[in-house]
Design an enzyme around this catalytic site. Structure first.
Site, PDB file in Angstrom:
ATOM      1  CD  GLU A 174      -3.027  -0.931   2.281  1.00  0.00           C
ATOM      2  OE1 GLU A 174      -2.728  -0.302   3.305  1.00  0.00           O
ATOM      3  OE2 GLU A 174      -4.131  -1.469   2.124  1.00  0.00           O
ATOM      4  CD  GLU A 222      -3.960  -6.006   3.007  1.00  0.00           C
ATOM      5  OE1 GLU A 222      -4.695  -5.281   3.711  1.00  0.00           O
ATOM      6  OE2 GLU A 222      -2.748  -5.801   2.879  1.00  0.00           O
TER       7      GLU A 222
HETATM    8  C1  GAL Z   1      -4.113  -2.708   5.159  1.00  0.00           C
HETATM    9  C2  GAL Z   1      -2.696  -3.204   5.342  1.00  0.00           C
HETATM   10  C3  GAL Z   1      -2.621  -4.417   6.238  1.00  0.00           C
HETATM   11  C4  GAL Z   1      -3.487  -4.236   7.442  1.00  0.00           C
HETATM   12  C5  GAL Z   1      -4.888  -3.961   7.003  1.00  0.00           C
HETATM   13  C6  GAL Z   1      -5.852  -3.802   8.138  1.00  0.00           C
HETATM   14  O1  GAL Z   1      -4.091  -1.341   4.997  1.00  0.00           O
HETATM   15  O2  GAL Z   1      -2.108  -3.485   4.103  1.00  0.00           O
HETATM   16  O3  GAL Z   1      -1.283  -4.624   6.603  1.00  0.00           O
HETATM   17  O4  GAL Z   1      -2.990  -3.178   8.205  1.00  0.00           O
HETATM   18  O5  GAL Z   1      -4.938  -2.787   6.255  1.00  0.00           O
HETATM   19  O6  GAL Z   1      -7.149  -3.537   7.677  1.00  0.00           O
END
Ligand code: GAL
Length: 663
Positions: A161, A313
């Site tokens: 990110e 994710e």
């Molecule tokens: C994203 C990040 C992850 C984790 C996640 C939590 O922004 O890439 O490492 O922090 O959010 O929602």
């Protein structure tokens, strides 16, 4: 604007090989080794076939400058391979070890007030620091050399990110370098930035700074260029690491994960340099429009990928970064995962595998929650894994296209969101969401496109708001309509040129001619909650005092008030201009009518309100976002890939139910 990715590079299909990738970020360094074996047992039980390793492992891999501790990762790579689980291996460069900041404070970014971002959190790196880049290249080189030929490796995940800014001294130097390349002379910069205003004229490059804390409003073009520069600096960091892994493993695809509709990266430029476009997506389970917000990001990501993409994710349950963090109701994780597949995802992954017990994210869910394998979260994950395995072969590699494109562009967002504008209520992402939502509620699937892309494949192009448009983009829109395309355009479009200089007459003359606007007299922004009565609907956020050309048709007028009788919606041929934001139902009706005129039909007729229908290849996905069971009429006989049942004429969907139908 280039529209093709680098030729000859591997793709997501090289990693999926006919399966939907299912798994997530795995942070085994937080756990004793016994837990790793337990993890693998559960992963196999859940059908996990992909884990992302190493995202935040830099301090573990390099505890002291130049030291390398690879033993633990060797064991994990082998463990994954033995168990048939592929590894998306991350470069750990988003969170440097403390020793880097301690020994090289210049690697730490500064905010616009000059405050240092210290280690102790994450992402404390300056994209402009030579030292940071040297360390990042070295660890990337060593990872690629060590694991490039490991049989578990399926993909590279660069950094995480990318989202940092830096107003520090090294950044000031690289900002000047970037500006010199862009403008050549300081006079050209002065001209582009309009520095005659407020005595801002620069006598030489040495005087130019990032837009640091200032007494009053900053120079908007300086701020705009700083955003462009930041995106380019981060892209340089990505490419430096990408080039290293690509040299070692030309056959392994490379990605870096975007945040959903993130303001900081000009993602159209980035995706040309990615083999796999991936995104992180966390709709709020309580948001009544969470499904639509998810669909927007999925449509955008599919359009950027021009094919299958990776959901890198999502959360199996609650996140922990909202004010109040709600869990996902039973079935919601499955529904939103299959929604992503319907809209083109060939990978459904999570942050993270096992919920942490320590650290800032210990209350953020994982695929295995604190409740363990008997908890509802893991049980639902397991069910989903089995279902994805069932449909993977028929789904992967297929494309869900659309006859409609929404135009979206980052420079326009950046320029339009500055201080000194007429209304802070007309927020770019909100306006974009409103137009997407209108199409979503009309059951019309849409792609996204850059305003300079070739639009000829689309029957309908929708511009929610593009405050800044290049000459090339304006000519593209005009040519699109001249070529037979149908265009609907929202307010505050075509106002500024690339330097954020207001165009002649307030809206570019080519666009005024296209829409039949003779004169734009004044903008009349509306207060929050205020509406403007129009013929047939109520407008929100904005209204305009415009005068129509004789050859334009006024389809709706403002009623009452200062603008009484003036056009709210104007049409000239196949081009429409909407000078307000119609209330949600009205915008849906307007777009449904225009789409029908343009020959674009909803995916299915007569769909219940909360049911989403999406075609992907030959398959028809039906998704019930409602909490009540529904029956959907579907002409013909289909085979439901999820249940194995044959359905004729209608399909029953439970609350949050999904059907994946093959004719
Ligand atoms: C994203 C990040 C992850 C984790 C996640 C939590 O922004 O890439 O490492 O922090 O959010 O929602």
């Amino acid at each position: 604007m280039p529209e093709s990715r680098e030729p000859g590079r591997p793709t997501l299909a090289d990693a999926t090989r006919g399966r939907i990738l299912f798994g997530g970020d795995y942070n085994p360094e937080q756990w004793p080794e016994e837990t790793w074996h337990e993890d693998v047992r559960l992963m196999r039980e859940a059908g996990v076939n992909s884990v992302t390793l190493g995202v935040f492992s830099w301090a573990k891999l390099e505890p002291r400058p130049g030291a390398r501790e690879f033993g633990w990762l060797d064991r994990l790579m082998d463990l994954m391979h033995t168990n048939g689980i592929g590894v998306v291996l991350a470069t750990p460069t988003s969170s440097p070890p403390p020793c880097m900041g301690r020994l090289h404070p210049e690697t730490l970014p500064r905010d616009e007030d000059g405050r240092t971002e210290w280690w102790g959190g994450r992402q404390h790196f300056s994209h402009s620091s030579d030292t940071y880049r040297r360390y990042a290249a070295a660890i990337t080189e060593d990872l690629a050399a060590r694991y490039g030929s490991h049989p578990a490796l399926t993909m590279w995940h660069i950094n995480n990110e990318y989202c940092t800014y830096d107003w520090g001294d090294e950044a000031a130097a690289t900002f000047r370098r970037w500006l010199r390349q862009k403008y050549g002379t300081i006079d050209a910069l002065n001209e582009a930035w309009g520095t005659a205003f407020w005595s801002q004229g620069y006598d030489g490059w040495h005087e130019v700074l990032p837009p640091r804390h200032a007494h009053y409003m900053k120079n908007p073009t300086q701020v705009l260029d700083f955003k462009r520069y930041t995106s380019d600096m981060l892209l340089e960091c990505y490419l430096a690491e990408r080039d290293i892994v690509a040299r070692h493993t030309p056959h392994i695809p490379v990605t870096t994960n975007f945040m959903p509709l993130w303001v900081g990266q000009d993602a159209w430029r980035w995706v040309e340099r990615e083999d796999v476009v991936s995104v992180d997506l966390y709709p709020d389970p309580r948001d009544p429009f969470g499904a639509q917000g998810g669909a927007l990001v999925q449509d955008l990501t599919r359009s950027q990928a021009r094919g299958p993409w990776m959901l890198m994710e999502q959360a199996a349950g609650p996140v922990n970064w909202r004010g109040v963090n709600h869990p996902k109701a039973r079935g919601l994780n499955r529904l939103w995962s299959l929604q992503a597949v319907a809209r083109g995802a060939d990978a459904v992954c999570y942050f993270q595998w096992r919920q942490s017990r320590q650290g800032a994210e210990k209350f953020h869910s994982g695929m295995v929650s604190h409740a363990g394998e008997h908890g509802r979260t893991f049980q639902e994950v397991k069910q989903l894994g089995a279902e994805l395995a069932r449909i993977g072969e028929e789904v992967t590699g297929t494309h869900s296209g659309a006859g409609i494109a929404i135009l979206h562009e980052w420079n326009s967002w950046w320029a339009g969101a500055q201080d000194g504008r007429l209304s802070c209520e007309a927020d770019y992402p909100d306006v974009l969401r409103a137009w997407h939502r209108a199409l979503w509620e009309a059951h019309l699937t849409t792609d996204f496109a850059h305003p300079e892309h070739d639009l000829s494949a689309y029957r309908l192009v929708v511009v929610p708001q593009l405050y800044l448009l290049t000459d090339a983009a304006i000519d593209n829109l005009v040519a699109y309509v001249q070529g037979g395309g149908t265009l609907v355009c929202g307010f505050l479009t075509g106002i500024a040129d690339e330097d954020d200089r207001v165009r002649e007459g307030g809206i570019d003359p080519r666009l005024r001619k296209l829409f039949g606007i003779r004169t734009l007299h004044e903008w009349w922004p509306l207060d929050a909650g205020e509406t403007a009565e129009c013929d047939g609907f109520r407008g929100t956020l904005w209204s305009e005092e415009i005068e129509a050309d004789a050859d334009a048709v006024t389809e709706s007028v403002y009623k009452g008030g200062e603008l009484d009788g003036l056009p709210a919606v104007l049409r000239k041929g196949r081009a429409r201009y909407v000078s307000t934001l119609p209330e949600p139902g009205a915008l849906t009706d307007l777009l449904a009518t225009v789409a029908a005129e343009a020959g674009v039909r909803p995916v299915l007729d007569g769909l219940p309100a909360r049911v989403e229908a999406v075609r992907r290849g030959d398959l028809l996905f039906l998704l019930n976002h409602g909490r009540e069971p529904v029956t959907v009429e579907v002409p013909g006989t289909h085979h439901d890939l999820l249940t194995g049942a044959t359905v004729t004429g209608e399909v029953a969907l439970d609350r949050y139910g999904v059907a994946v139908l093959r004719p």
